[in-house]
Design a protein around this motif. Structure first.
Motif: not given
Length: 325
Positions: A24-34, A55-60, A65-69
């Protein structure tokens, strides 16, 4: 780093609120999770057709994948707990990538582990902030308020009671793991552990008498670090303890060498809303550029970070001599 923010845990309660506020503040955002399915649903709900939200799928367990995030944005907001177990891989990746980091941790061990990275963060020129939520930020604001009045404590007590409409799975898991740390306090500058539930007492704040227990929360580390007191206890209200109207409350007490108690209380909105507000504003400030190092939120950004949250008040009471002094 193509985006402003990564929100790790964007499908969770607090993470979703943070993502929504940043978008809502106009930011570019990556939604990350499993879970890619839940991430897609979140993106469609929060920003349908917005190309600045991805979006970005990340397995800890997947280091690459964590480094890419960590490399995907200038600031990473971590809303995935339990933090003592799950945050270190994310923090390490952010330090390697030069990405600013903020989390909503409130486990004592997690907060202490991040603060111990201060030297490395300064060397790498990276800003790390932990505890950007209720209750660390809420009790920290009170500790700083009392210090600003010139009070130098020999003993500090802080307490928090979160008013919440719901308790997320992440919160339940975090509490379950933190309990293993026991009823931790600082005595004579040394960390002392006892079985969880030891030292239970009643404490009046937020207009009610509350049953509280010493807890292994991040408030403990923040209060000791900022106040310099040798004896520090951080209490947690049993069963949440917020008011019926879903207000959240925190309390701080300084005892000076003359035996006088100096107290301050904070009242604010529902716990998840407060946490989302603090985490969002902290992330925005980090995007604009802040000093490198490892910090708690008000230590870095000041008490105004908390008092700017709509519906938040702080009241300071006149000093009172403790009984028997």
């Amino acid at each position: 780093m193509s985006s402003d923010f990564v929100v790790f845990g964007a499908t969770g309660s607090t993470g979703g609120l943070v993502a929504d506020r940043l978008i809502r503040r106009g930011a570019s955002v990556v939604l990350a999770g499993r879970d890619p399915g839940r991430l897609a649903e979140a993106a469609e709900r929060l920003a349908p057709g917005n190309p600045s939200v991805t979006t970005m799928t990340v397995d800890l367990d997947d280091h690459a994948a964590v480094s890419a995030m960590a490399r995907a944005a200038r600031v990473l907001v971590n809303a995935v707990g339990p933090f003592a177990r799950l945050a270190p891989a994310v923090v390490t990746a952010c330090l390697a990538a030069g990405t600013a980091y903020v989390d909503i941790a409130n486990e004592r061990a997690a907060v202490r582990a991040l603060l111990d990275l201060d030297g490395e963060a300064r060397e790498r020129g990276v800003c790390l902030v932990t505890g950007a939520g209720f209750g660390l930020a809420a009790t920290e604001a009170l500790v700083l308020t009392l210090l600003a009045q010139g009070v130098r404590p020999s003993r500090v007590v802080v307490a928090a009671a979160s008013g919440s409409l719901r308790e997320s799975e992440g919160v339940r898991n975090t509490v379950a793991e933190a309990v293993a740390d026991g009823a931790t306090t600082y005595r004579g500058g040394e960390l002392v552990r006892a079985p969880f539930g030891s030292g239970a007492t009643d404490l009046s704040f937020g207009g009610a008498a509350r049953q509280v227990v010493p807890a292994p929360v991040g408030d403990l580390e923040a209060a000791r670090r900022i106040s310099g007191a040798a004896d520090v206890t951080a209490y947690l209200a049993m069963g949440g303890g917020g008011s019926p109207e879903q207000r959240s409350h925190s309390y701080a007490e300084f005892v000076d060498e003359a035996g006088r108690a100096h107290t301050a209380e904070l009242s604010t909105v529902q716990g998840f809303v407060f946490s989302a507000s603090i985490a969002t504003e902290t992330a925005l400030r980090l995007l604009a550029g802040e000093r490198p190092g490892a910090w708690t939120p008000c230590e870095l950004l000041g008490v105004d970070l908390v008092t700017a949250v709509a519906g938040t008040t702080i009241e300071v009471s006149a000093p009172a001599l403790l009984p028997g002094r």
